[in-house]
Design an enzyme around this catalytic site. Structure first.
Site, PDB file in Angstrom:
ATOM      1  N   ASP A   9     -84.962 -38.195  23.094  1.00  0.00           N
ATOM      2  CA  ASP A   9     -85.499 -38.725  24.347  1.00  0.00           C
ATOM      3  C   ASP A   9     -84.460 -39.666  24.950  1.00  0.00           C
ATOM      4  O   ASP A   9     -84.073 -40.662  24.323  1.00  0.00           O
ATOM      5  CB  ASP A   9     -86.804 -39.469  24.067  1.00  0.00           C
ATOM      6  CG  ASP A   9     -87.601 -39.748  25.331  1.00  0.00           C
ATOM      7  OD1 ASP A   9     -87.201 -39.271  26.404  1.00  0.00           O
ATOM      8  OD2 ASP A   9     -88.621 -40.452  25.239  1.00  0.00           O
ATOM      9  N   ASP A 104     -85.125 -34.881  30.353  1.00  0.00           N
ATOM     10  CA  ASP A 104     -84.547 -35.906  29.489  1.00  0.00           C
ATOM     11  C   ASP A 104     -85.143 -35.924  28.081  1.00  0.00           C
ATOM     12  O   ASP A 104     -85.008 -36.906  27.366  1.00  0.00           O
ATOM     13  CB  ASP A 104     -84.720 -37.285  30.125  1.00  0.00           C
ATOM     14  CG  ASP A 104     -86.182 -37.681  30.298  1.00  0.00           C
ATOM     15  OD1 ASP A 104     -87.044 -36.794  30.224  1.00  0.00           O
ATOM     16  OD2 ASP A 104     -86.451 -38.875  30.501  1.00  0.00           O
ATOM     17  N   GLU A 105     -85.761 -34.829  27.666  1.00  0.00           N
ATOM     18  CA  GLU A 105     -86.508 -34.851  26.412  1.00  0.00           C
ATOM     19  C   GLU A 105     -86.527 -33.454  25.797  1.00  0.00           C
ATOM     20  O   GLU A 105     -86.693 -32.461  26.507  1.00  0.00           O
ATOM     21  CB  GLU A 105     -87.937 -35.324  26.711  1.00  0.00           C
ATOM     22  CG  GLU A 105     -88.854 -35.426  25.549  1.00  0.00           C
ATOM     23  CD  GLU A 105     -90.255 -35.854  25.979  1.00  0.00           C
ATOM     24  OE1 GLU A 105     -91.124 -35.952  25.100  1.00  0.00           O
ATOM     25  OE2 GLU A 105     -90.490 -36.065  27.200  1.00  0.00           O
TER      26      GLU A 105
END
Length: 363
Positions: A9, A104-105
């Site tokens: 993350d 983003d993960e």
């Protein structure tokens, strides 16, 4: 073979990209989103802004009130998507088994790296994954100039929980043999899927911590609060999660929204917004060669009450005209425009290969 899952993350991704690219923003409370003098929401907040309780999805005006010194910048989605592609390319060098959750993960199944470790010695495999996680973080810092937090454990639930524990720039592992004791003191809200309403319902039953859930016999006593989620809730309380890392790159849904500068129930304005969004989502469908069997409309009123309504059709929709027509149909059938709207949106799901047949509206 032991099952070892990582959750990567990025730390305050949008805001961190802006601070990286503009030195004047570094160390300052940065808020990515609409300016406070316009109708809109916060997309992301730097850690400096989060100290003032600024969070994503908060109205920009509220964020400005909480953080008067906050610097507002508009999001640069093209830049974030490009950086995301670079990050995901780094992850691909460690394993092809990647489930990209958002820009983003991501989850990574790195089990294949530890085939020499017996399946019964899962804790040893989880610990052996630490150097790999550290190298992923180092590569992202070196090549992208951003920080990421990584969690390691035996399943997705625990890996994601671990990645959240030491943000920013964290690296945490939860051993399988320690998961039940590790979870006991955490609040019930730490379980993914337990939102504020469910948490309040559980607390009303005297269930404050995950340990309280562990001590509750059976899932039936939780159904009054958690409904169909009760069984999974109890499984999560013991750190169990059998969901695989989904490596398919298929789109699950497509959506578009419009937040108005001034609340409105003007039919011409709403129709124009719907037509623009219908065009937007239909172009995305065409780009991916897809059709949609489920169409949804979303409305948000002045008091932030949000409603969604959807319908399922027999044959996939693909065109701007059909999507717009179904959205209007939903608004009218459910009488959703009873007062001025702050936001309106269209969503498409159940995405499939398009079929060239005539659409029939459900009765």
């Amino acid at each position: 073979m032991p099952r070892v899952i990582m959750h990567m993350d990025m730390d305050a991704f949008f805001a961190s990209v802006e601070q990286r690219d503009n030195p004047a923003y570094r160390g300052r409370p940065l808020i990515v989103g609409s300016p406070p003098d316009q109708r809109g929401v916060v997309c992301a907040a730097s850690y400096e802004a989060r100290k003032f309780k600024v969070r994503s999805a908060m109205p920009s005006r509220t964020a400005a009130r909480l953080c008067p010194e906050g610097i507002f910048v508009r999001p640069r989605m093209d830049v974030y998507r490009a950086e995301s592609a670079r990050i995901m390319a780094i992850l691909q060098e460690f394993t092809p088994l990647i489930e990209r959750v958002s820009v983003d993960e991501a989850y990574l199944d790195v089990s294949a790296h530890f085939t020499e470790i017996p399946a019964a010695d899962l804790d040893a495999a989880i610990e052996a994954a630490r150097p790999m996680a550290a190298e992923i973080k180092r590569r992202i810092r070196s090549e992208i100039q951003l920080t990421a937090s990584v969690g390691i454990s035996s399943n997705k639930f625990l890996a994601k929980l671990a990645s959240d524990l030491e943000k920013p720039d964290g690296l945490t592992a939860i051993k399988d043999s320690e998961k039940i004791a590790f979870l006991r003191p955490l609040p019930v809200s730490a379980i993914h899927g337990v939102g504020p309403v469910t948490a309040q319902g559980l607390q009303a039953l005297g269930l404050m911590t995950i340990g309280d859930l562990q001590d509750t016999p059976g899932a039936q006593s939780l159904e009054s609060v958690a409904g169909s989620f009760a069984t999974r809730l109890r499984e999560r309380a013991f750190g169990n999660d059998d969901r695989p890392v989904d490596v398919s790159d298929e789109r699950k849904s497509i959506s578009a929204e419009n937040t108005f500068l001034t609340d409105t129930d003007s039919r011409p304005i709403l129709r124009t917004a719907l037509k623009e969004m219908a065009l937007d989502v239909s172009q995305t469908l065409a780009k991916h060669g897809l059709g949609a069997l489920t169409v949804q409309v979303k409305v948000r009123y002045s008091d932030f009450t949000t409603l969604t309504r959807q319908l399922r059709v027999e044959e996939p929709v693909t065109t701007e005209r059909d999507i717009y027509r179904l959205a209007c149909f939903l608004l009218a059938r459910h009488r959703l425009v009873t007062s001025p709207l702050r936001l309106i949106g269209i969503g498409l799901s159940t995405l499939v290969d398009p079929l060239q047949k005539q659409l029939r509206l459900p009765i």
